[in-house]
Scaffold this motif. Structure first.
Motif, mmCIF file in Angstrom:
data_model
loop_
_atom_site.group_PDB
_atom_site.id
_atom_site.type_symbol
_atom_site.label_atom_id
_atom_site.label_comp_id
_atom_site.label_asym_id
_atom_site.label_seq_id
_atom_site.Cartn_x
_atom_site.Cartn_y
_atom_site.Cartn_z
ATOM 1 N N GLU A 1 13.214 -29.784 7.729
ATOM 2 C CA GLU A 1 12.571 -30.796 6.902
ATOM 3 C C GLU A 1 13.608 -31.673 6.213
ATOM 4 O O GLU A 1 14.744 -31.278 6.006
ATOM 5 C CB GLU A 1 11.672 -30.126 5.861
ATOM 6 N N GLU A 2 13.168 -32.858 5.840
ATOM 7 C CA GLU A 2 14.024 -33.805 5.152
ATOM 8 C C GLU A 2 13.808 -33.693 3.642
ATOM 9 O O GLU A 2 12.668 -33.555 3.181
ATOM 10 C CB GLU A 2 13.727 -35.233 5.624
ATOM 11 N N LEU A 3 14.881 -33.735 2.894
ATOM 12 C CA LEU A 3 14.805 -33.567 1.437
ATOM 13 C C LEU A 3 13.849 -34.555 0.797
ATOM 14 O O LEU A 3 12.964 -34.183 0.018
ATOM 15 C CB LEU A 3 16.203 -33.718 0.827
ATOM 16 N N VAL A 4 13.999 -35.828 1.113
ATOM 17 C CA VAL A 4 13.235 -36.866 0.415
ATOM 18 C C VAL A 4 11.838 -37.037 1.003
ATOM 19 O O VAL A 4 10.986 -37.648 0.378
ATOM 20 C CB VAL A 4 14.015 -38.202 0.442
ATOM 21 N N GLU B 1 7.816 -34.757 -1.265
ATOM 22 C CA GLU B 1 6.359 -34.893 -1.222
ATOM 23 C C GLU B 1 5.684 -33.673 -1.842
ATOM 24 O O GLU B 1 4.672 -33.799 -2.543
ATOM 25 C CB GLU B 1 5.885 -35.100 0.215
ATOM 26 N N ARG B 2 6.243 -32.492 -1.606
ATOM 27 C CA ARG B 2 5.686 -31.289 -2.244
ATOM 28 C C ARG B 2 5.801 -31.396 -3.770
ATOM 29 O O ARG B 2 4.883 -31.022 -4.496
ATOM 30 C CB ARG B 2 6.412 -30.049 -1.747
ATOM 31 N N LEU B 3 6.934 -31.884 -4.222
ATOM 32 C CA LEU B 3 7.145 -31.980 -5.671
ATOM 33 C C LEU B 3 6.252 -33.054 -6.297
ATOM 34 O O LEU B 3 5.818 -32.909 -7.442
ATOM 35 C CB LEU B 3 8.617 -32.280 -5.961
ATOM 36 N N ILE C 1 14.434 -26.157 -5.831
ATOM 37 C CA ILE C 1 14.322 -27.082 -4.710
ATOM 38 C C ILE C 1 14.316 -26.313 -3.390
ATOM 39 O O ILE C 1 13.658 -26.710 -2.425
ATOM 40 C CB ILE C 1 15.473 -28.121 -4.726
ATOM 41 N N PHE C 2 15.005 -25.159 -3.356
ATOM 42 C CA PHE C 2 15.084 -24.389 -2.108
ATOM 43 C C PHE C 2 13.759 -23.700 -1.782
ATOM 44 O O PHE C 2 13.541 -23.302 -0.634
ATOM 45 C CB PHE C 2 16.221 -23.376 -2.199
ATOM 46 N N ASP C 3 12.879 -23.572 -2.772
ATOM 47 C CA ASP C 3 11.545 -23.026 -2.520
ATOM 48 C C ASP C 3 10.607 -24.097 -1.964
ATOM 49 O O ASP C 3 9.492 -23.782 -1.524
ATOM 50 C CB ASP C 3 10.940 -22.453 -3.807
ATOM 51 N N ASN C 4 11.036 -25.334 -2.014
ATOM 52 C CA ASN C 4 10.195 -26.455 -1.601
ATOM 53 C C ASN C 4 10.760 -27.201 -0.398
ATOM 54 O O ASN C 4 10.328 -28.319 -0.096
ATOM 55 C CB ASN C 4 10.030 -27.431 -2.770
ATOM 56 N N LEU C 5 11.717 -26.570 0.261
ATOM 57 C CA LEU C 5 12.367 -27.217 1.389
ATOM 58 C C LEU C 5 12.591 -26.184 2.490
ATOM 59 O O LEU C 5 13.154 -25.118 2.227
ATOM 60 C CB LEU C 5 13.703 -27.814 0.945
ATOM 61 N N HIS C 6 12.149 -26.501 3.706
ATOM 62 C CA HIS C 6 12.246 -25.569 4.815
ATOM 63 C C HIS C 6 13.119 -26.147 5.923
ATOM 64 O O HIS C 6 13.329 -27.364 5.998
ATOM 65 C CB HIS C 6 10.851 -25.237 5.355
ATOM 66 N N GLU C 7 13.631 -25.278 6.758
ATOM 67 C CA GLU C 7 14.512 -25.683 7.845
ATOM 68 C C GLU C 7 13.851 -26.768 8.696
ATOM 69 O O GLU C 7 12.681 -26.674 9.061
ATOM 70 C CB GLU C 7 14.856 -24.474 8.718
#
Length: 259
Positions: free
Chosen positions: A205-208, A213-215, A197-203
């Motif tokens: 940005e919102e988790l959901v 959306e990337r996932l 999940i940390f590879d798909n979330l950047h500073e």
């Protein structure tokens, strides 16, 4: 598994309470809603918590520093207090890591700020600090584990009735329907996450939003449909409804009572 709890929001729609205490400490039947959520996870064997603090985080720390098993549970008092035997324990075997994740940080940012405390975990759980449910957590984790998804969550049907409206070309109403009859589902929290999940979330940005959306694009987001009890506590009306349930002995989220 470790459980990350997002406890930093201001709870502005519960202003009568959140002016004095953070939303996770707002009581439900005499106990903070945060206690109910942690007790739920502990009943499934998940007792290693990471609490993401923000607004009035010091009050949450102080609640646990002052927690007295004797006050919160039945006990036997002997010899004028020289001997006290607590008959059951709430939190004695819990491990809690308190992390200040910022006053105005969003959920995605709070998760990123506790990443170091999740090193080595193959999977971990996460949740908001204002939702209660009787979700079969083991079943959700089992379903998620059987996939290659990076994230999974409990999805529920909207618990309240409101009307959806669609329009024709001339702005006249073409259709009106109750959301409960729409077949729609909503995010109910109770996340299961893999470290990817940390590879798909950047500073920032919102988790959901950006993260999920990337996932979705990768087809690596799992949803567990839950049709039984679920509620959030965003407003005083919802808090009162939970208090009424406690008074009536109708507390389906207290799955530990079945143990």
């Amino acid at each position: 598994m470790k459980v990350v709890l997002f406890c930093g929001g201001q709870g502005t729609r519960l202003r009568d309470y959140s002016d004095q205490i953070p939303k996770p400490l707002v009581p439900v039947g005499g106990r903070p809603i945060l206690w109910h959520i942690m007790k739920y996870y502990a009943s499934y064997g998940h007792k290693d918590f990471i609490i993401c603090l923000g607004y009035k985080g010091e009050a949450i720390k102080q609640f646990f520093l002052d927690y007295d098993e004797r006050v919160n549970n039945d006990f036997v008092f002997e010899n004028g207090g020289a001997k006290i035997d607590v008959l059951q324990s709430d939190i004695q075997d819990w491990r809690i890591t308190f992390v200040d994740t910022g006053q105005n940080t969003n959920i995605g940012g709070r998760l990123l700020r506790v990443r170091e405390h999740l090193d080595g975990e193959e999977m971990f759980l996460a949740n908001y600090a204002d939702t209660l449910t009787d979700l079969d957590l083991d079943a959700m984790i089992q379903g998620f584990s059987a996939t290659d998804a990076v994230a999974g969550f409990c999805c529920v049907k909207p618990p309240y009735s409101f009307h959806l409206v669609s329009f024709g070309n001339d702005s006249r109403v073409a259709q009106i329907s109750d959301v409960k009859d729409s077949g729609m589902w909503m995010n109910g929290g109770y996340f299961a996450l893999r470290p990817e999940i940390f590879d798909n979330l950047h500073e920032g940005e919102e988790l959901v939003i950006e993260g999920f959306e990337r996932l979705v694009g990768q087809k690596r987001l799992y949803a567990h449909q839950h049709e039984s009890f679920w509620t959030c506590m965003d407003t005083f009306k919802e808090k009162q409804a939970l208090d009424d349930r406690v008074a009536a002995g109708n507390t389906p989220w207290q799955v530990w009572k079945d143990d």
